[in-house]
Design an enzyme around this catalytic site. Structure first.
Site, PDB file in Angstrom:
ATOM      1  N   ASP A  37       1.709   1.085  57.810  1.00  0.00           N
ATOM      2  CA  ASP A  37       0.507   0.888  57.145  1.00  0.00           C
ATOM      3  C   ASP A  37      -0.735   0.271  58.366  1.00  0.00           C
ATOM      4  O   ASP A  37      -1.883   0.818  58.151  1.00  0.00           O
ATOM      5  CB  ASP A  37       0.489  -0.131  56.051  1.00  0.00           C
ATOM      6  CG  ASP A  37       1.288   0.708  55.028  1.00  0.00           C
ATOM      7  OD1 ASP A  37       1.361   2.048  55.045  1.00  0.00           O
ATOM      8  OD2 ASP A  37       1.659  -0.131  54.089  1.00  0.00           O
ATOM      9  N   LEU A  83      18.693  38.853  52.645  1.00  0.00           N
ATOM     10  CA  LEU A  83      20.213  38.874  53.082  1.00  0.00           C
ATOM     11  C   LEU A  83      20.870  39.703  51.847  1.00  0.00           C
ATOM     12  O   LEU A  83      20.832  39.623  50.896  1.00  0.00           O
ATOM     13  CB  LEU A  83      20.759  37.398  53.003  1.00  0.00           C
ATOM     14  CG  LEU A  83      20.357  36.558  54.389  1.00  0.00           C
ATOM     15  CD1 LEU A  83      20.833  35.128  53.880  1.00  0.00           C
ATOM     16  CD2 LEU A  83      20.813  37.207  55.540  1.00  0.00           C
ATOM     17  N   GLU A 114      25.514  28.392  57.896  1.00  0.00           N
ATOM     18  CA  GLU A 114      24.610  27.465  57.422  1.00  0.00           C
ATOM     19  C   GLU A 114      24.356  27.425  55.819  1.00  0.00           C
ATOM     20  O   GLU A 114      24.901  28.352  54.880  1.00  0.00           O
ATOM     21  CB  GLU A 114      23.206  28.114  57.940  1.00  0.00           C
ATOM     22  CG  GLU A 114      22.880  27.888  59.102  1.00  0.00           C
ATOM     23  CD  GLU A 114      21.753  28.703  59.720  1.00  0.00           C
ATOM     24  OE1 GLU A 114      20.873  29.002  58.792  1.00  0.00           O
ATOM     25  OE2 GLU A 114      21.728  29.237  60.798  1.00  0.00           O
ATOM     26  N   LYS A 116      22.705  28.025  52.278  1.00  0.00           N
ATOM     27  CA  LYS A 116      21.791  28.940  51.659  1.00  0.00           C
ATOM     28  C   LYS A 116      21.058  28.238  50.597  1.00  0.00           C
ATOM     29  O   LYS A 116      21.665  27.826  49.542  1.00  0.00           O
ATOM     30  CB  LYS A 116      22.223  30.287  51.118  1.00  0.00           C
ATOM     31  CG  LYS A 116      21.202  31.223  50.613  1.00  0.00           C
ATOM     32  CD  LYS A 116      21.762  32.360  50.306  1.00  0.00           C
ATOM     33  CE  LYS A 116      20.776  33.560  49.950  1.00  0.00           C
ATOM     34  NZ  LYS A 116      19.910  33.041  48.881  1.00  0.00           N
ATOM     35  N   ASP A 118      18.419  26.977  47.861  1.00  0.00           N
ATOM     36  CA  ASP A 118      17.761  27.686  46.715  1.00  0.00           C
ATOM     37  C   ASP A 118      16.322  27.002  46.551  1.00  0.00           C
ATOM     38  O   ASP A 118      16.247  26.318  45.681  1.00  0.00           O
ATOM     39  CB  ASP A 118      18.734  27.594  45.462  1.00  0.00           C
ATOM     40  CG  ASP A 118      18.390  28.513  44.508  1.00  0.00           C
ATOM     41  OD1 ASP A 118      17.466  29.306  44.583  1.00  0.00           O
ATOM     42  OD2 ASP A 118      18.632  28.563  43.339  1.00  0.00           O
ATOM     43  N   GLU A 178      13.032  27.018  54.344  1.00  0.00           N
ATOM     44  CA  GLU A 178      13.129  26.938  52.746  1.00  0.00           C
ATOM     45  C   GLU A 178      12.797  25.588  52.377  1.00  0.00           C
ATOM     46  O   GLU A 178      13.261  24.647  52.763  1.00  0.00           O
ATOM     47  CB  GLU A 178      14.699  26.995  52.579  1.00  0.00           C
ATOM     48  CG  GLU A 178      14.736  27.475  51.235  1.00  0.00           C
ATOM     49  CD  GLU A 178      14.705  29.124  50.933  1.00  0.00           C
ATOM     50  OE1 GLU A 178      14.315  29.816  51.691  1.00  0.00           O
ATOM     51  OE2 GLU A 178      14.884  29.600  49.717  1.00  0.00           O
ATOM     52  N   TYR A 230      15.223  27.254  59.794  1.00  0.00           N
ATOM     53  CA  TYR A 230      16.378  28.032  60.267  1.00  0.00           C
ATOM     54  C   TYR A 230      16.218  29.279  61.137  1.00  0.00           C
ATOM     55  O   TYR A 230      17.133  29.813  61.616  1.00  0.00           O
ATOM     56  CB  TYR A 230      17.546  28.245  59.294  1.00  0.00           C
ATOM     57  CG  TYR A 230      16.840  29.201  58.362  1.00  0.00           C
ATOM     58  CD1 TYR A 230      16.339  28.522  57.021  1.00  0.00           C
ATOM     59  CD2 TYR A 230      16.645  30.555  58.233  1.00  0.00           C
ATOM     60  CE1 TYR A 230      15.746  29.170  56.064  1.00  0.00           C
ATOM     61  CE2 TYR A 230      16.022  31.383  57.150  1.00  0.00           C
ATOM     62  CZ  TYR A 230      15.498  30.685  56.033  1.00  0.00           C
ATOM     63  OH  TYR A 230      14.903  31.354  54.873  1.00  0.00           O
ATOM     64  N   LYS A 295      26.107  34.026  59.892  1.00  0.00           N
ATOM     65  CA  LYS A 295      25.105  34.653  61.010  1.00  0.00           C
ATOM     66  C   LYS A 295      25.951  34.916  62.099  1.00  0.00           C
ATOM     67  O   LYS A 295      26.549  34.060  62.614  1.00  0.00           O
ATOM     68  CB  LYS A 295      23.793  34.005  61.148  1.00  0.00           C
ATOM     69  CG  LYS A 295      23.045  33.669  60.022  1.00  0.00           C
ATOM     70  CD  LYS A 295      21.685  32.810  60.203  1.00  0.00           C
ATOM     71  CE  LYS A 295      20.981  32.497  58.720  1.00  0.00           C
ATOM     72  NZ  LYS A 295      20.001  31.760  59.130  1.00  0.00           N
ATOM     73  N   LYS A 319      27.919  34.108  48.513  1.00  0.00           N
ATOM     74  CA  LYS A 319      27.018  33.312  47.364  1.00  0.00           C
ATOM     75  C   LYS A 319      28.173  32.361  46.539  1.00  0.00           C
ATOM     76  O   LYS A 319      29.346  32.932  46.549  1.00  0.00           O
ATOM     77  CB  LYS A 319      26.843  34.554  46.154  1.00  0.00           C
ATOM     78  CG  LYS A 319      25.522  35.528  46.839  1.00  0.00           C
ATOM     79  CD  LYS A 319      24.346  34.535  46.700  1.00  0.00           C
ATOM     80  CE  LYS A 319      23.503  34.924  45.237  1.00  0.00           C
ATOM     81  NZ  LYS A 319      22.218  34.312  45.344  1.00  0.00           N
ATOM     82  N   CYS A 413      22.742  19.673   4.632  1.00  0.00           N
ATOM     83  CA  CYS A 413      23.632  20.040   5.531  1.00  0.00           C
ATOM     84  C   CYS A 413      23.979  21.588   5.302  1.00  0.00           C
ATOM     85  O   CYS A 413      24.062  21.978   4.209  1.00  0.00           O
ATOM     86  CB  CYS A 413      24.881  19.332   4.948  1.00  0.00           C
ATOM     87  SG  CYS A 413      26.504  19.943   5.826  1.00  0.00           S
ATOM     88  N   CYS A 416      27.473  21.805   3.146  1.00  0.00           N
ATOM     89  CA  CYS A 416      27.524  21.525   1.586  1.00  0.00           C
ATOM     90  C   CYS A 416      26.318  21.382   1.160  1.00  0.00           C
ATOM     91  O   CYS A 416      26.140  21.245  -0.258  1.00  0.00           O
ATOM     92  CB  CYS A 416      28.283  20.154   1.554  1.00  0.00           C
ATOM     93  SG  CYS A 416      27.466  18.737   2.192  1.00  0.00           S
ATOM     94  N   CYS A 431      25.161  14.571   7.967  1.00  0.00           N
ATOM     95  CA  CYS A 431      25.590  14.657   6.766  1.00  0.00           C
ATOM     96  C   CYS A 431      26.365  13.592   6.114  1.00  0.00           C
ATOM     97  O   CYS A 431      27.608  13.365   6.993  1.00  0.00           O
ATOM     98  CB  CYS A 431      26.316  15.933   6.577  1.00  0.00           C
ATOM     99  SG  CYS A 431      27.090  16.184   4.951  1.00  0.00           S
ATOM    100  N   CYS A 436      32.291  16.974   2.232  1.00  0.00           N
ATOM    101  CA  CYS A 436      31.536  18.333   2.859  1.00  0.00           C
ATOM    102  C   CYS A 436      32.520  19.080   3.683  1.00  0.00           C
ATOM    103  O   CYS A 436      33.439  18.533   4.304  1.00  0.00           O
ATOM    104  CB  CYS A 436      30.507  17.665   3.926  1.00  0.00           C
ATOM    105  SG  CYS A 436      29.836  19.085   4.836  1.00  0.00           S
TER     106      CYS A 436
HETATM  107  S1  IVH Z   1      18.320  34.064  56.792  1.00  0.00           S
HETATM  108  C1  IVH Z   1      17.056  37.262  58.845  1.00  0.00           C
HETATM  109  N1  IVH Z   1      19.313  31.478  56.289  1.00  0.00           N
HETATM  110  O1  IVH Z   1      18.018  33.098  51.325  1.00  0.00           O
HETATM  111  C2  IVH Z   1      16.951  36.012  58.036  1.00  0.00           C
HETATM  112  N2  IVH Z   1      17.939  32.601  54.397  1.00  0.00           N
HETATM  113  O2  IVH Z   1      17.725  36.583  51.003  1.00  0.00           O
HETATM  114  C3  IVH Z   1      17.244  36.357  56.862  1.00  0.00           C
HETATM  115  N3  IVH Z   1      17.603  31.295  52.510  1.00  0.00           N
HETATM  116  O3  IVH Z   1      15.029  34.067  50.163  1.00  0.00           O
HETATM  117  C4  IVH Z   1      17.548  35.003  56.125  1.00  0.00           C
HETATM  118  N4  IVH Z   1      18.742  29.303  53.382  1.00  0.00           N
HETATM  119  O4  IVH Z   1      14.521  32.415  51.870  1.00  0.00           O
HETATM  120  C5  IVH Z   1      18.708  32.486  55.607  1.00  0.00           C
HETATM  121  N5  IVH Z   1      20.098  29.208  56.008  1.00  0.00           N
HETATM  122  C6  IVH Z   1      19.131  30.355  55.619  1.00  0.00           C
HETATM  123  C7  IVH Z   1      18.622  30.260  54.312  1.00  0.00           C
HETATM  124  C8  IVH Z   1      18.141  31.372  53.709  1.00  0.00           C
HETATM  125  C9  IVH Z   1      18.202  29.931  52.281  1.00  0.00           C
HETATM  126  C10 IVH Z   1      16.999  31.840  51.647  1.00  0.00           C
HETATM  127  C11 IVH Z   1      15.765  32.955  52.391  1.00  0.00           C
HETATM  128  C12 IVH Z   1      15.719  34.071  51.466  1.00  0.00           C
HETATM  129  C13 IVH Z   1      17.043  34.306  50.726  1.00  0.00           C
HETATM  130  C14 IVH Z   1      17.942  35.305  51.493  1.00  0.00           C
END
Ligand code: IVH
Length: 673
Positions: A37, A83, A114, A116, A118, A178, A230, A295, A319, A413, A416, A431, A436
């Site tokens: 600060d 992807l 890695e 993925k 959301d 992301e 990434y 990848k 997935k 209820c 009943c 109830c 009942c």
């Molecule tokens: S790679 C060529 N790596 O997942 C690069 N995507 O359809 C293609 N996502 O909405 C994406 N984590 O935003 C990649 N470690 C990760 C990811 C990632 C999340 C999401 C991306 C996209 C969906 C892929």
């Protein structure tokens, strides 16, 4: 003089940005909040005196811009790709075979795994190390300029490298990551909103996307957003690594937040094995992940493989089974439980979640429906995770057509027709009619159970048979059953009928506390039933006590007192009592059965786990005979927890509260036995 101040200003910017990075990216601050600060205030003071010095990489400029009235469109310097999905290991193997056919160098490829995440895909532009622009993914070609909002995310560096010892980035660098809200922060945010009586958010993903795609950066700044990067989408004027693993290391060295669970493997099988550990491990991640990405490490090779539509061939999304889906709420039903609690449930347009078709989901209680403003006809978000019963998270209000109907909880209820009741301090509606029909099966099940009247030979099937045949309309009817009536039921022969009648006859001799517990009065468990029996002596006496009178019993508060008085005031319940008395089921507690004094007088016990020398009821009786008290849950007032094999969460609770834990032999020693 001004020169010196200017260089101090530059130094302060670098320092504050660096400490921001230590705090928000590395989660490892090296100075205290107070020192931070102090630096920030000094910086602000200089900026107040010299507004013309202020530059975009100043940490004070994160939520500076005024709200815009719309987002500008930005063309991405290279397509922002998607992807392809794989569901399971075989799908991933099939992917590899396909790409090996295209290029056999893939046979020797390494793989980076890695998470993925959301969240919301974002694209960040850096010129000469300065963060100059940020965009949403949009359609992959053109996104929206959300720079002002992204600037408020503390983990996005405004200048790279953040650490002066870091690598020098290319003159123009465009990266992808992301943006998301960590689960813990999301829950905290919702908790605060709830406290403030405001509407809560559905899930971290929608909240993150919503916070970034609205026009006021101040609002974005107030949301606990962060990101993980990434990918390098594009670069000019400088060299960048050519493998995914090195890209992750490089981005990290520049000061970007990068996942720490990424791993590199020499073959796909090892990558799959690691990926599969996250199927169960996903809950350990601090953010919502909808899968794992595998990848090909060599990015030149990966790029040469090309695409299928928008999906690069060089990577695949493994997935996780989905946990949340949306579907139509066709209607709201109401179930009646044993204790009479009315529980609303959603009747849904059938939908698959993680391999299971879901048609019903709990709506918890009526307050929940009102708070979330869930309407019949709404599109609703459903969650099904692990062992938990599917539940409705909330409505997708954007999907409303205007034809949705606000829901009104029933005043009667549904089974009943008797008016429902509400107890002070509870959200549930009840109830309270013991006859009942919806409650009857579960009521009788409870009445005959081991901890209550302990009537053997009366399983749920027989209970249902007795009710369906009309022979039993309440618990008292059990005691007037005749042998020829039973013989008229399917599956009943002489022996079975006699056995049942015998155990019913025996049950007439059960103690008062068991009968009181068996009645299923809301809030009256075994312990309370014992207290009531010892204090008042018989059912007609208990039925005459007032709310105040009942509260002379320690631990019996106004809510339970009211529920007891209410139960006894119901004509249907009085009829049951009359019938029980007429049938000879009218135990009275004799003077000598009243509270025992002994070595355990004044001590409170909780029992957990399986014991060697006692049954559950046995140990309770043993403790009570020695003057002790047994309760169901551990609190600070608990004197001892008696621990058996395979204990539940009570043991943890006892430990955390510092309650003494003993085994059954130590209990015997306490009584001098
Ligand atoms: S790679 C060529 N790596 O997942 C690069 N995507 O359809 C293609 N996502 O909405 C994406 N984590 O935003 C990649 N470690 C990760 C990811 C990632 C999340 C999401 C991306 C996209 C969906 C892929």
């Amino acid at each position: 003089m001004a020169d010196k101040l200017l260089s101090r200003y530059e130094e302060l910017k670098t320092q504050v940005n660096f400490h921001n990075y230590r705090y928000h990216v590395l989660d490892a601050p090296v100075i205290s909040d107070l020192e931070y600060d102090r630096l920030l205030n000094e910086l602000k003071r200089i900026e107040a005196e010299h507004p013309d010095w202020v530059t975009g990489d100043s940490p004070t400029q994160r939520a500076g811009a005024r709200p815009a009235d719309r987002f500008e469109k930005i063309r991405h310097p290279a397509p922002i790709l998607s992807l392809a999905n794989a569901f399971g290991a075989d799908d991933a193997r099939a992917w590899l075979e396909r790409v090996i056919k295209i290029d056999d160098r893939v046979e020797k490829a390494k793989f980076v795994v890695e998470p993925k995440i959301d969240g919301l895909s974002v694209v960040l532009h850096y010129r000469d190390g300065l963060f100059v622009q940020g965009a949403t993914r949009g359609d992959g070609e053109i996104g929206e300029d959300i720079t002002s909002n992204l600037r408020t995310i503390r983990s996005i560096p405004l200048r790279i490298p953040v650490d002066s010892k870091g690598p020098r980035p290319p003159k123009y660098l465009v990266i992808r990551g992301e943006a998301f809200i960590p689960i813990r922060e999301f829950e905290e945010l919702n908790r605060k909103l709830e406290e403030a009586g405001e509407k809560t958010y559905l899930n971290p993903r929608n909240t993150a996307a919503g916070s970034l795609r609205q026009l006021d950066p101040q609002l974005t700044a107030s949301r606990p957003l962060t990101l993980l990067v990434y990918q390098i989408v594009y670069s000019e004027g400088g060299r960048i690594p050519t493998s995914q693993w090195e890209i992750l290391e490089y981005l990290k060295a520049l000061g970007f937040p990068v996942t720490d669970i990424a791993r590199r493997f020499n073959d796909l099988e090892s990558a799959i094995t690691y990926t599969e550990t996250w199927n169960e491990g996903r809950d350990k991640l601090p953010y919502e992940a909808d899968g794992i990405v595998i990848k090909i490490d060599d990015l030149t090779l990966a790029a040469e493989l090309g695409f299928v539509g928008k999906d690069p061939r060089g990577a695949i999304a493994f997935k996780f089974p989905a946990r949340e889906v949306t579907t139509q709420l066709n209607d709201i039903g109401v179930a009646v439980g044993r204790t009479g609690v009315l529980t609303p449930y959603a009747m849904l347009e059938p939908v698959e979640i993680g391999g299971v078709v879901v048609e019903r989901a709990t709506l918890h209680n009526f307050d929940f429906i009102a708070e979330k403003d869930i309407r019949v006809g709404d599109r609703v978000l459903i969650k099904r995770a692990g062992e938990v019963i599917p539940y409705v998270i909330g409505p997708i209000t954007d999907a409303r057509s205007g034809r949705e109907k606000t829901y009104k909880p029933p005043s009667k209820c549904p089974a009943c027709g008797q008016a429902v009741e509400h107890f002070e301090g509870e959200v549930a509606w009840y109830c309270v009619n013991a006859a009942c029909p919806a409650q009857l099966v579960r009521n009788i099940e409870h009445f005959v159970s081991r901890g209550a009247m302990d009537i053997t030979g009366l399983g749920i099937k027989i209970v249902e048979q007795l009710i369906e045949s009309g022979l039993v309309k309440d618990v008292a009817d059990l005691f007037t059953l005749k042998k020829d009536q039973l013989l008229g039921l399917e599956g009943f022969a002489e022996k079975k009928a006699e056995n049942l009648l015998n155990s019913l006859e025996q049950a007439k001799g059960q103690s008062l506390n068991r009968l009181v517990a068996a009645l299923g009065i809301h809030g009256v468990g075994e312990v309370m039933a014992g207290d009531l029996s010892r204090t008042f002596g018989d059912l007609s006496a208990i039925s005459k006590v007032s709310v105040d009178g009942l509260q002379q019993i320690a631990g019996l508060g106004p809510n339970i007192a009211e529920s007891i008085v209410d139960w006894f005031s119901q004509p249907a319940n009085q009829k049951v009592l009359k019938k029980l008395k007429a049938a000879g089921v009218w135990p009275v507690m004799k003077k000598d059965e009243k509270k025992k004094e002994g070595t355990l007088t004044g001590l409170t016990f909780v029992v957990t786990g399986t014991l060697e020398g006692f049954t559950r009821d046995g140990i309770k009786e043993y403790i009570e005979e020695n003057g002790g008290k047994v309760t169901d849950s551990v609190s600070k007032k608990t004197s001892y927890l008696v621990l058996g094999e395979n204990p539940g969460s009570k043991a943890d609770k006892a430990q955390s509260l510092g309650v003494k834990i003993i085994n059954e032999n130590e209990l015997r020693k306490l009584t001098g036995g």
